[in-house]
Write an enzyme that holds these catalytic residues in place. Sequence first.
Site, mmCIF file in Angstrom:
data_model
loop_
_atom_site.group_PDB
_atom_site.id
_atom_site.type_symbol
_atom_site.label_atom_id
_atom_site.label_comp_id
_atom_site.label_asym_id
_atom_site.label_seq_id
_atom_site.Cartn_x
_atom_site.Cartn_y
_atom_site.Cartn_z
ATOM 1 C CE LYS A 30 -5.171 1.920 2.672
ATOM 2 N NZ LYS A 30 -4.171 1.168 3.102
ATOM 3 C CE LYS A 60 -6.684 -1.454 2.845
ATOM 4 N NZ LYS A 60 -5.489 -1.913 3.036
ATOM 5 C CG ASP A 63 -1.971 -1.151 1.088
ATOM 6 O OD1 ASP A 63 -1.699 -2.368 0.417
ATOM 7 O OD2 ASP A 63 -3.038 -0.921 1.847
#
Lengths: 311, 535
Positions: free
Chosen positions: A206, A242, A137
């Site tokens: 995300k 996400k 991430d």
Amino acid sequence: MAHTVDKVMAEQRAASFTKRSIKASAKRAGLELALSMIDLTTLEGKDTPEKVRSLCRKAVNPGDGTAGLETLPAVAAVCVYPTMVGAARKELDRFGARGKGVNVASVATGFPSGQYPLKVRLEDVRRAVEAGADEVDMVISRGEFLAGNEKKVREEIAATVEACGRAHLKVILETGELETLDNVRRVSDLAIEVLHDTRADHGFIKTSTGKVEPAATMPVTLVMLEAIRDYALATGRKIGMKPAGGIRTAKQALHYLVMVKETMGVIDDGDAWLTPEWFRFGASALVNDVCRQVLWLSKGRYSSRYDTAEA
Amino acid sequence: MAKAKAPAARSTNTRSEKTARGPAKTAHANGHANGHASGHAKQHVAAVTPAASAAGRGWDYAPAPETVKVAIAERYGHYINGRFVESAGGGTFETINPATEAVLSRVADGTSADVDAAVGAARAALGAWQALPGAERGKYLYRIARRIQERARELAVLETLDGGKPIRESRDVDVPLAAHHFFYYAGWADKLAYAFPGVREPRAVGVCGQVIPWNFPLLMAAWKIAPALAAGNTVVLKPAETPPLTPLRLAEIFHVVGLPAGVVNIVTGAGATGAAVVNHPGVDKVAFTGSTEVGKRIAMAVAGTGKRLTLELGGKSANIIFDDASIDQAVEGIVEGIFFNQGHVCCAGSRLLVQEGVVDEVVRKLRLRLKSLRVGDPMDKNTDLGAINSRAQLEKIRHYIGVGKDEGAELFEGGAGALPSRGYFCKPCVFTGVQPAHTIARDEIFGPVLTVMTFRTPEEALLRANNTPYGLAAGVWTDKGSKVLHIARKLEAGVLWLNTYNRFDAASPFGGYKESGFGREGGLHGLKPYVNVDA
């Protein structure tokens, strides 16, 4: 023509998903689905290997030790700092096939600020992957985007894709710092384009690091989903989504699932985004709230917060 | 894309395999992921148990019926002079649940004798009511508003049972907005002396004859009654023939809050009853909401009598999408504009005008959005489109759909799943390839039927938008403020929504011009028709 977003109507649409009434079998299925989509996360400076071990145990068996929760699925991944990746992988693998099925995601690129030279951030990524991270991430340079240096943001994402190697990349936009939904849409499109151009495998976008308020919100997630949908309509390819930070209750998670179903399900009758492959929740407290709701469905009464084990 | 292929191993379900493999196939077709797929040894992305993956392959909502039971009497009389009374003629008519076709109740069929009694009661009550200090009248209105809130769930269920609209809308729009109107006008009751500059002692107009339509029975009653009472008028209200139950429930509320007898009288019945109200010599002011056809007849009947008149009539409102609009949000506005209350809305955005460059995107996204609309049981909390209000209305809508196809427009029907076998239901319909001369682009259909036309320049948009005898509402979607101001000045519509549609507020005036009527409801503008400002 670039896509613009009207804030008022986007918020109205996002709020409409919370009006859906999810009951009985749909609730049970939705809760299990939400659980299977969680990136169970701990990102504290005070994290210990012991805490990560508890987290891994919870990830594999969310209802660990509680009667009535034996059939719950494992979560999708545990999400930790790079220093904890090795410990997490080792602990997960102890649980056999079920544990091996849970991915290890690592935040990297100088998370959560990302305010470091690119070289340092890429080294951070490589180390996380070497330690066994399946997913990385990354956080983008919001400052560069806000200053108008989109090219630089693109280059950094592309370089991170390369540094990830076989690990899957999730691009954190840190929407709380982008402020407007127009910006959220622009950065979503930008990130998706880079993931496309670099042929990144199984890329995600995300919302947040969880360290900046506001973190994930429904309007922001809706706008990002719309970007993913437009890309899918244009190319037939998928990008994952996400939302992370602030999703603490089972009810919120069900609202998000409704949003995914009604935004993405219409382009593919199979609800193709309603799987952990293409939708994740970045969350920690959510797991136990889902467990409590599952208990409520089967027993008809609310359990106390200590009926299920903390990670 | 090796990871995308992996799921075959973790699910025994064919459909979920297909879904999971989808991206891999597409990726290969696009020439992506070739070459670096081989490097992916790990296959444990997205590990799920079969149970969860079964959920993912088509998660649907379970039925979520509103379970509150509402008492409905076998018969309802009129509410005249503070009492519920049978019709003088003894006649009744039935009211049914349009979603099940089951008879709910029988309602008194008003005769001219009933109307006469109601007007007499209103006349008798007028003096004392307008002599009350405004603050005292306001108290009654506040009480009514609070009672509506307290009985919100009951009223919502009754509105949905009797009218067919989704419980989500009754609960979230009709009932709260009805309460809001009473709260809003309660606030004006003691401030009349400051409402209209130069009018220090505004007086009531007198006895108001009000005739309301079937699409928002409770809400339209509130729109009509609240400003009338605030200004010291008394009322004879004639609800639509069907559904009449929520206005009668409102009468119960008037009764329990102790509203003085005769201040509001409700006489149920069909067109003849309404005509008797309009034509009664004891009526000082007529307010009508309904079709343009009936509105014209009322205007002729009232002409020369000295009665005041406001008319809120039909519409064929344009919803204009410019190419710089936020398209995803505009699509929401299109849906809200035409499918709210099954399209039984006088200001429905039934003519969609889309700038040429974005028409493909708009239509494509609109079609996708239509797939997620849930048509069916109005009592299910997840229903988006409920039942069409009556068999006659359903037949009218079907007629227009047939005409649209015959005239060469292309029909797309949305909605997930099949329609219920009983009851009056219609799928959400979108016609593309529509010409301004087409019947479906000119007539008010009053159903879930959208006509899509295009334009190239702003001037052409205006030309097409204004090419209608109606002038009720319009929507404009653009990111550019100056364009809005330019267009808004030239649109012939009483209500204009910018980057939204079908938003209502008690403080905001609503009404049309051209053949959509005259006068305003809501806000200070809506108070004026009920106040004598000549003095």
